[in-house]
Design a protein around this motif. Sequence first.
Motif, mmCIF file in Angstrom:
data_model
loop_
_atom_site.group_PDB
_atom_site.id
_atom_site.type_symbol
_atom_site.label_atom_id
_atom_site.label_comp_id
_atom_site.label_asym_id
_atom_site.label_seq_id
_atom_site.Cartn_x
_atom_site.Cartn_y
_atom_site.Cartn_z
ATOM 1 N N ALA A 421 19.343 137.359 -2.370
ATOM 2 C CA ALA A 421 18.077 136.780 -2.836
ATOM 3 C C ALA A 421 17.227 136.308 -1.666
ATOM 4 N N THR A 422 17.869 135.757 -0.639
ATOM 5 C CA THR A 422 17.123 135.294 0.534
ATOM 6 C C THR A 422 16.446 136.455 1.242
ATOM 7 N N VAL A 423 17.195 137.544 1.427
ATOM 8 C CA VAL A 423 16.610 138.719 2.085
ATOM 9 C C VAL A 423 15.528 139.335 1.208
ATOM 10 N N GLN A 424 15.742 139.356 -0.125
ATOM 11 C CA GLN A 424 14.729 139.895 -1.021
ATOM 12 C C GLN A 424 13.442 139.077 -0.952
ATOM 13 N N GLN A 425 13.572 137.749 -0.813
ATOM 14 C CA GLN A 425 12.386 136.905 -0.682
ATOM 15 C C GLN A 425 11.637 137.221 0.611
ATOM 16 N N GLN A 426 12.381 137.451 1.696
ATOM 17 C CA GLN A 426 11.736 137.828 2.954
ATOM 18 C C GLN A 426 11.048 139.184 2.824
ATOM 19 N N ALA A 427 11.728 140.122 2.116
ATOM 20 C CA ALA A 427 11.120 141.434 1.907
ATOM 21 C C ALA A 427 9.860 141.327 1.051
ATOM 22 N N GLY A 428 9.918 140.461 0.020
ATOM 23 C CA GLY A 428 8.737 140.259 -0.817
ATOM 24 C C GLY A 428 7.573 139.673 -0.032
ATOM 25 N N ARG A 429 7.893 138.744 0.878
ATOM 26 C CA ARG A 429 6.833 138.155 1.710
ATOM 27 C C ARG A 429 6.191 139.220 2.595
ATOM 28 N N ALA A 430 7.029 140.120 3.178
ATOM 29 C CA ALA A 430 6.484 141.199 4.005
ATOM 30 C C ALA A 430 5.623 142.150 3.176
ATOM 31 N N ALA A 431 6.063 142.421 1.929
ATOM 32 C CA ALA A 431 5.281 143.307 1.060
ATOM 33 C C ALA A 431 3.939 142.679 0.707
#
Length: 526
Positions: A421-431
């Motif tokens: 979930a932490t990495v997904q949140q970082q990926a969402g921020r980049a998107a």
Amino acid sequence: MEALFEVVVFLAIATFGAALARRLGLLAPILLVVLGLVLSFLPGFPQVRLDPELVLVGILPPLLYVAALETSVPAFRLNLRPILLLAVGLVIFTAFVVGTVVHLLLPDLPYAICLALGAVVAPPDAVAATAVARRVGLPRRIVTILEGESLLNDATALVLLRVAIAAATAGAGGVGPGYVAGEVLVATGGGVLVGVLGVLVFGFLHRRIDDPLLDNALSLIVPFAVVFAAERIHASGVVAVVVAGLGIGHRLPLLLSAASRLQIGAFWRLARFLLEGLVFLLVGLQLREVLRNVDEPFGRLLGITGAVLLAVFLTRFVWLFPAVYLARLVPRIRRREPSPPVQAPIVIGWAGMRGVVTLAAALGLPLTLAGDRPYQRALFIWLAFAVIVVTLVVQGATLPAVARRLRLPPDDPVQEALAAATVQQQAGRAARERLDALVDTVPEAVADRARRVVENRTNLAWEQLGGSERETPSRAYARLRQEMIDAEREVFRSARDAGRISEEALVRAYRDLDLEESLLRPEEAR
């Protein structure tokens, strides 16, 4: 025509056996071996003699390749020390122990041919280890170690087998330290070199192909190409395939398009399912042929078989515990790798199932020894076959119960979900940052839709921390959307049947709906 018919029959039986195993909650490899044992004595049932070359060059490479593709290179590298201790150290130790036991029981035979039998039965099977370990649900580190061992141990055993056969057929005087060192260097060094070249060449081709069908065809060619190249220079084809698979698998997200990755994943899942089922069925079907050529008295045969089985079983545990715990006396290893609970080496020790590579290697034993002297080759093949059946059926069938009884500490699902979930949140921020940079180039409605997709994916990742006791919003959406998709499919099908749309229009609509449904059920895509 008859050979093709037999292949179809065997594939159908393997498929039926795998389906039956799932229905009964059993491990498919074990049920298929037992089914093969039964069918081997059925009057009129086709008998198949396994060709060692077919197994080692035709069946093993694609299975090793797909296993290597799916292996995490960082995890493999992190566990390289225990993997090498098992894949190299344990194989050599087992080969010499079994060879010594057989030589003591059959003192008239040269030690070299007894060592060859030890090399034959030493390596646990790559297919069996992967199929059983994943099905049992062992902790991820143990699965990584078992898979890593199974990827490399065949190379160790086959190199040792080559040296032992050379000594047995040419006389020990013709095999000195220089010959052994040269064989090891050519087999391992040549295999690594061919594997690295395979990564470079086929990685280059994958990167320049944008057609999923061509990518899929190329992926099928890779394991056979590197094996044949390695065999041409007398190197280890197993090492070459593993190196190529690890290298290409690690770079797969950069080499292939999304469509190619989806298609290749589906293709290899099917290929592995069929090949694994066929392999275990064929192992069982060899029983009648193996028994027919054995002429040892029953009591003597039983004694030798029991001694070899005991040696194979005990050597794994005798090697494992010192390898695991004595290594922790070294401060650097102790700091990097804390001592595992005692249950871990017990489970790893119990997971030493043998498989088709052992049988293929046994069938490749020479017909005569130095000076054209015959020996009990049929007995050696029987011993290899007995080791396969007993370890696979007994240890494989009881491994789930052993793992449950030992209460091996499982992986923490909360920590895993939190990290994802932490990495997904970082990926969402980049998107979102990329979206903000491009927002002026698209209509506002399109930007809002893209923003909702990112938010939904991030929310889904955090929902995994809530457990499975309740229906999360994402699960409720999946259930609701599934009903809607079923309704849409029915409308398109009825329109096709009424002649209002063409078959091509139906296929396009179904493809889009199928893709969306696959996103609702990600577990089915694995």
